[in-house]
Design a protein around this motif. Structure first.
Motif, PDB file in Angstrom:
ATOM      1  N   THR A 129     -16.742  -7.124 -20.316  1.00 46.50           N
ATOM      2  CA  THR A 129     -17.325  -8.399 -20.744  1.00 46.50           C
ATOM      3  C   THR A 129     -17.778  -8.284 -22.209  1.00 46.50           C
ATOM      4  OG1 THR A 129     -18.099  -8.873 -18.512  1.00 46.50           O
ATOM      5  CG2 THR A 129     -19.113 -10.116 -20.318  1.00 46.50           C
ATOM      6  N   VAL A 130     -17.350  -9.253 -23.013  1.00 48.18           N
ATOM      7  CA  VAL A 130     -17.700  -9.242 -24.436  1.00 48.18           C
ATOM      8  C   VAL A 130     -18.485 -10.504 -24.756  1.00 48.18           C
ATOM      9  CG1 VAL A 130     -16.833  -9.190 -26.796  1.00 48.18           C
ATOM     10  CG2 VAL A 130     -15.633  -7.915 -25.000  1.00 48.18           C
ATOM     11  N   TYR A 131     -19.653 -10.319 -25.408  1.00 51.83           N
ATOM     12  CA  TYR A 131     -20.458 -11.442 -25.914  1.00 51.83           C
ATOM     13  C   TYR A 131     -20.423 -11.393 -27.437  1.00 51.83           C
ATOM     14  CZ  TYR A 131     -22.696 -12.064 -21.309  1.00 51.83           C
ATOM     15  OH  TYR A 131     -22.972 -12.312 -19.982  1.00 51.83           O
ATOM     16  N   GLU A 132     -19.836 -12.390 -28.059  1.00 49.45           N
ATOM     17  CA  GLU A 132     -19.907 -12.492 -29.522  1.00 49.45           C
ATOM     18  C   GLU A 132     -21.102 -13.381 -29.863  1.00 49.45           C
ATOM     19  OE1 GLU A 132     -16.403 -13.489 -31.574  1.00 49.45           O
ATOM     20  OE2 GLU A 132     -15.230 -11.836 -30.731  1.00 49.45           O
ATOM     21  N   LEU A 133     -22.138 -12.758 -30.375  1.00 49.87           N
ATOM     22  CA  LEU A 133     -23.402 -13.441 -30.621  1.00 49.87           C
ATOM     23  C   LEU A 133     -23.364 -14.177 -31.968  1.00 49.87           C
ATOM     24  CD1 LEU A 133     -26.194 -13.722 -29.253  1.00 49.87           C
ATOM     25  CD2 LEU A 133     -26.935 -11.740 -30.581  1.00 49.87           C
ATOM     26  N   ILE A 134     -23.839 -15.429 -31.979  1.00 52.69           N
ATOM     27  CA  ILE A 134     -23.847 -16.249 -33.193  1.00 52.69           C
ATOM     28  C   ILE A 134     -25.273 -16.761 -33.424  1.00 52.69           C
ATOM     29  CG2 ILE A 134     -22.909 -18.284 -34.352  1.00 52.69           C
ATOM     30  CD1 ILE A 134     -20.494 -18.057 -32.436  1.00 52.69           C
ATOM     31  N   GLY A 135     -25.827 -16.459 -34.581  1.00 54.65           N
ATOM     32  CA  GLY A 135     -27.189 -16.887 -34.913  1.00 54.65           C
ATOM     33  C   GLY A 135     -28.163 -15.729 -34.885  1.00 54.65           C
ATOM     34  N   PRO A 136     -29.260 -15.817 -35.654  1.00 55.17           N
ATOM     35  CA  PRO A 136     -30.222 -14.711 -35.746  1.00 55.17           C
ATOM     36  C   PRO A 136     -31.123 -14.607 -34.524  1.00 55.17           C
ATOM     37  CG  PRO A 136     -31.007 -16.585 -37.015  1.00 55.17           C
ATOM     38  CD  PRO A 136     -29.647 -16.964 -36.500  1.00 55.17           C
ATOM     39  N   ILE A 137     -31.519 -13.374 -34.223  1.00 58.28           N
ATOM     40  CA  ILE A 137     -32.516 -13.148 -33.168  1.00 58.28           C
ATOM     41  C   ILE A 137     -33.844 -12.871 -33.871  1.00 58.28           C
ATOM     42  CG2 ILE A 137     -33.054 -11.885 -31.058  1.00 58.28           C
ATOM     43  CD1 ILE A 137     -30.248 -10.756 -31.112  1.00 58.28           C
ATOM     44  N   PHE A 138     -34.818 -13.721 -33.625  1.00 56.61           N
ATOM     45  CA  PHE A 138     -36.144 -13.537 -34.197  1.00 56.61           C
ATOM     46  C   PHE A 138     -37.157 -14.120 -33.217  1.00 56.61           C
ATOM     47  CE2 PHE A 138     -34.671 -17.624 -35.375  1.00 56.61           C
ATOM     48  CZ  PHE A 138     -35.750 -18.438 -35.655  1.00 56.61           C
ATOM     49  N   PHE A 139     -38.438 -14.109 -33.571  1.00 50.93           N
ATOM     50  CA  PHE A 139     -39.493 -14.412 -32.621  1.00 50.93           C
ATOM     51  C   PHE A 139     -39.309 -15.750 -31.915  1.00 50.93           C
ATOM     52  CE2 PHE A 139     -40.865 -16.354 -36.586  1.00 50.93           C
ATOM     53  CZ  PHE A 139     -41.447 -17.554 -36.183  1.00 50.93           C
ATOM     54  N   ALA A 140     -38.734 -16.732 -32.595  1.00 48.77           N
ATOM     55  CA  ALA A 140     -38.606 -18.057 -31.982  1.00 48.77           C
ATOM     56  C   ALA A 140     -37.363 -18.200 -31.118  1.00 48.77           C
ATOM     57  CB  ALA A 140     -38.597 -19.129 -33.070  1.00 48.77           C
ATOM     58  N   SER A 141     -36.392 -17.303 -31.271  1.00 47.20           N
ATOM     59  CA  SER A 141     -35.130 -17.454 -30.551  1.00 47.20           C
ATOM     60  C   SER A 141     -34.948 -16.466 -29.400  1.00 47.20           C
ATOM     61  CB  SER A 141     -33.945 -17.304 -31.520  1.00 47.20           C
ATOM     62  OG  SER A 141     -33.882 -15.993 -32.044  1.00 47.20           O
ATOM     63  N   VAL A 142     -35.925 -15.564 -29.194  1.00 45.71           N
ATOM     64  CA  VAL A 142     -35.729 -14.514 -28.186  1.00 45.71           C
ATOM     65  C   VAL A 142     -35.621 -15.077 -26.766  1.00 45.71           C
ATOM     66  CG1 VAL A 142     -36.779 -12.680 -29.561  1.00 45.71           C
ATOM     67  CG2 VAL A 142     -38.234 -14.113 -28.128  1.00 45.71           C
ATOM     68  N   HIS A 143     -36.339 -16.169 -26.480  1.00 46.50           N
ATOM     69  CA  HIS A 143     -36.260 -16.756 -25.143  1.00 46.50           C
ATOM     70  C   HIS A 143     -34.852 -17.287 -24.881  1.00 46.50           C
ATOM     71  CE1 HIS A 143     -37.590 -18.739 -21.488  1.00 46.50           C
ATOM     72  NE2 HIS A 143     -37.026 -19.872 -21.914  1.00 46.50           N
ATOM     73  N   ASN A 144     -34.315 -18.034 -25.839  1.00 46.84           N
ATOM     74  CA  ASN A 144     -32.949 -18.540 -25.694  1.00 46.84           C
ATOM     75  C   ASN A 144     -31.942 -17.392 -25.640  1.00 46.84           C
ATOM     76  OD1 ASN A 144     -33.958 -21.117 -25.785  1.00 46.84           O
ATOM     77  ND2 ASN A 144     -33.480 -21.455 -27.944  1.00 46.84           N
ATOM     78  N   PHE A 145     -32.218 -16.327 -26.400  1.00 49.89           N
ATOM     79  CA  PHE A 145     -31.333 -15.159 -26.408  1.00 49.89           C
ATOM     80  C   PHE A 145     -31.210 -14.548 -25.015  1.00 49.89           C
ATOM     81  CE2 PHE A 145     -31.332 -10.458 -26.648  1.00 49.89           C
ATOM     82  CZ  PHE A 145     -30.075 -10.254 -27.190  1.00 49.89           C
ATOM     83  N   GLN A 146     -32.314 -14.374 -24.320  1.00 45.22           N
ATOM     84  CA  GLN A 146     -32.283 -13.772 -22.980  1.00 45.22           C
ATOM     85  C   GLN A 146     -31.494 -14.626 -21.984  1.00 45.22           C
ATOM     86  OE1 GLN A 146     -33.167 -10.862 -22.181  1.00 45.22           O
ATOM     87  NE2 GLN A 146     -34.700 -10.166 -23.664  1.00 45.22           N
ATOM     88  N   GLU A 147     -31.557 -15.955 -22.148  1.00 48.31           N
ATOM     89  CA  GLU A 147     -30.888 -16.843 -21.198  1.00 48.31           C
ATOM     90  C   GLU A 147     -29.379 -16.884 -21.374  1.00 48.31           C
ATOM     91  OE1 GLU A 147     -32.781 -20.609 -21.730  1.00 48.31           O
ATOM     92  OE2 GLU A 147     -34.454 -20.118 -20.391  1.00 48.31           O
ATOM     93  N   LEU A 148     -28.861 -16.275 -22.456  1.00 50.11           N
ATOM     94  CA  LEU A 148     -27.422 -16.297 -22.706  1.00 50.11           C
ATOM     95  C   LEU A 148     -26.654 -15.281 -21.861  1.00 50.11           C
ATOM     96  CD1 LEU A 148     -27.493 -16.526 -26.623  1.00 50.11           C
ATOM     97  CD2 LEU A 148     -27.054 -18.394 -25.025  1.00 50.11           C
ATOM     98  N   PHE A 149     -27.349 -14.354 -21.210  1.00 49.85           N
ATOM     99  CA  PHE A 149     -26.680 -13.241 -20.528  1.00 49.85           C
ATOM    100  C   PHE A 149     -26.912 -13.304 -19.012  1.00 49.85           C
ATOM    101  CE2 PHE A 149     -27.748 -12.046 -24.833  1.00 49.85           C
ATOM    102  CZ  PHE A 149     -26.564 -11.503 -25.308  1.00 49.85           C
ATOM    103  N   GLN A 150     -25.861 -12.916 -18.248  1.00 48.48           N
ATOM    104  CA  GLN A 150     -25.925 -12.860 -16.778  1.00 48.48           C
ATOM    105  C   GLN A 150     -25.444 -11.486 -16.317  1.00 48.48           C
ATOM    106  OE1 GLN A 150     -23.758 -15.470 -18.147  1.00 48.48           O
ATOM    107  NE2 GLN A 150     -25.589 -16.734 -18.462  1.00 48.48           N
TER     108      GLN A 150
END
Length: 526
Positions: free
Chosen positions: A410-431
């Motif tokens: 499984t490959v996830y190509e991540l787009i956009g920065p990970i920082f304090f405001a985006s970490v919640h959305n970041f976690q929800e991208l993965f299963q």
């Protein structure tokens, strides 16, 4: 040669005449601000002279005018009331030292962090502050301290003089620019009032502007830690307010003249000016938007204009007070009303529907805060709100492109920065439960920006570990690798050393080639 060019890059005559105009406009402002701070008017005039002269010679923005200002005066009120004027002088000296340090540390560049909506709010708010300050001149303070509005004939005379002043300033340049229209308006209407014996309030009705040369004076305060702690809060606030107003005024003059000033040099000049002012009995100050615009509009573009204004102000204090005190207040109100019209960004009223609503709201908040509180609070609040809006917008933009490569990984190509405001959305991208045994996160189009991001990556690795699967990070930028290296064992992740995955367990050479081909194909499509 460079300094001589800055002294008067266009016309020495224009700079001198403009400086004389500014000097006349400085007098009532300096007196009024001194009265706001509850000190003798001469303290405001001395500050206007010393600060104006030093910043004109050493400052980073030729043509900008500095002097005693309302923003500094408001801060000084409680200090003078509680501890006396000597503590004021000590606070101004400390303020100057702090501003010099600010410039030496090259912190002037942080003015670039002020977004345009905040700058717009600052300019419009300052225009409203100048306008409201002039309205106070239409009031009379009684012996009991109460104020009443001027009525009847005195009001009509004032309004006629204000209108006449504004008309001369507006229409005279259409016929000739040989002399500044503002200077013509002040002299002509003052002569009318004197020759026809018109009954109206003058500068002399506010306070006497006559005095002697400022003398060197070390503040007579105890040299103790207690004294330092008393003046420190006031000095810090004044230093910040003064620098914010000065550097934003510098940016405004830059825009008007299509040139560029030096923020750090201006910070040190402001500090030196306030340091010297405190030692010569002045109340402190900073750049003045109104007088700077008068100077630019009157043709003053070089250091000579500010130097002339300062020296003319000194001549007024020593010799010309009887004449200056006869200038009608209404004429100077008219001058400042024209400054308000020139300062206010009328184009901002046409921005509705053209820019995001949140930016207009930030502009309005900064403008109202400038009027109701003070400039420093307004700008800091505006920057914080702009930063939060920026963080919120970018937090929603993080996303992934997910696929399975030829090797079944499984490959996830991540787009956009990970920082304090985006970490919640970041976690929800993965299963993790739905993914293959080996999972690859490609950071080619992403960045790990802060501690919150490191923690989020670590938590994601733990999720895959609990699911019995392996997580691999690839294409990390040098900055991201450095963050992870510094974090040490705080973050347990498998970072591949290069884009070739030979060290990743479970990946064959064929899988690596297939992944690289897929990466290039996806990148080309975006």
């Amino acid at each position: 040669m460079s300094f001589l060019k800055q002294l008067s890059p266009k016309s020495p005559k224009d700079d001198v005449l403009s400086g004389l105009t500014v000097a006349l406009a400085l007098v009532p402002e300096a007196v009024a601000f001194a009265l706001v701070a509850q000190v003798h008017p001469l303290l405001g005039l001395y500050a206007a002279f010393i600060i104006g002269l030093i910043t004109s010679v050493f400052g980073g923005r030729p043509g900008m005018i500095s002097g005693a200002t309302g923003a500094i005066a408001v801060v000084l009120v409680s200090l003078v009331a509680q501890h006396g004027v000597e503590y004021l002088f000590a606070a101004v000296i400390l303020m100057g030292i702090l501003q010099i340090l600010f410039g030496m540390l090259q912190l002037g560049k942080f003015i670039r962090l002020v977004p345009y909506p905040v700058f717009l709010g600052f300019v419009n708010g300052l225009a409203l502050v100048i306008f409201l300050a002039q309205l106070k001149q239409f009031q009379i303070i009684g012996e009991d301290g109460t104020s009443t509005w001027i009525e009847g004939t005195p009001l009509i005379i004032m309004l006629v003089l204000v209108a006449a002043t504004m008309a001369i300033i507006h229409f005279l340049p259409k016929f000739t620019t040989a002399v500044p229209s503002t200077l013509v308006a002040i002299i002509a209407l003052s002569l009318v009032v004197i020759l026809f014996n018109v009954e109206t309030r003058t500068v002399g009705d506010i306070a006497s502007v006559a005095g002697d040369l400022p003398t060197f004076h070390i503040p007579t305060v105890p040299l103790t830690w207690e004294t330092f702690m008393i003046i420190l809060p006031y000095a810090v606030i004044m230093a910040l307010v003064g620098l914010i107003e000065s550097l934003l005024t510098l940016n405004l003059v830059d825009a008007l003249t299509e040139t560029r000033g030096q923020a750090n040099r201006e910070s040190m000049a402001q500090g030196l000016a306030n340091f010297v002012t405190g030692l010569f009995g002045g109340m402190g100050g900073c750049a003045m938007v109104g007088q700077s615009i008068i100077n630019i509009n009157s043709g003053g573009s070089g250091r000579l204009s500010g130097i002339t204004a300062a020296l003319a102000l000194l001549a007024i204090i020593l010799l010309g007070a009887p004449l200056i005190e006869q200038i009608p207040i209404a004429v100077l109100i008219g001058v400042m009303f024209m400054v308000v019209i020139g300062t206010f960004k009328w184009s901002s009223l046409r921005l509705f529907g053209r820019v995001p609503h949140i930016e207009l709201i930030i502009t309005a908040i900064v403008m109202l805060t400038t009027v109701l509180a003070d400039l420093a609070v307004a700008v800091i609040l505006g920057v914080i709100l702009s930063a939060l809006v920026f963080a919120w917008d970018h937090a929603k933009k993080i996303r992934v492109q997910k696929y399975t490569n030829d090797g079944g990984n499984t490959v996830y190509e991540l787009i956009g920065p990970i920082f304090f405001a985006s970490v919640h959305n970041f976690q929800e991208l993965f299963q993790p439960k739905e993914d293959a045994q080996d999972v690859i996160i490609d950071f080619k189009r992403s960045r790990v920006a802060d501690h919150s991001a490191l923690e989020a990556v670590d938590q994601l690795a733990e999720r895959y570990e609990r699911a019995g699967k392996r997580l691999h990070l690839v294409h990390l930028s040098p900055e991201c690798r450095l963050l992870l290296k510094k974090a040490g064992d705080m973050v347990e992740v498998n970072v591949l050393e290069d884009p070739v995955y030979s060290i990743a367990a479970g990946l064959t050479a064929a899988e690596i080639d297939a992944y690289e081909a897929r990466s290039k194909k996806v990148s080309a499509g975006h």
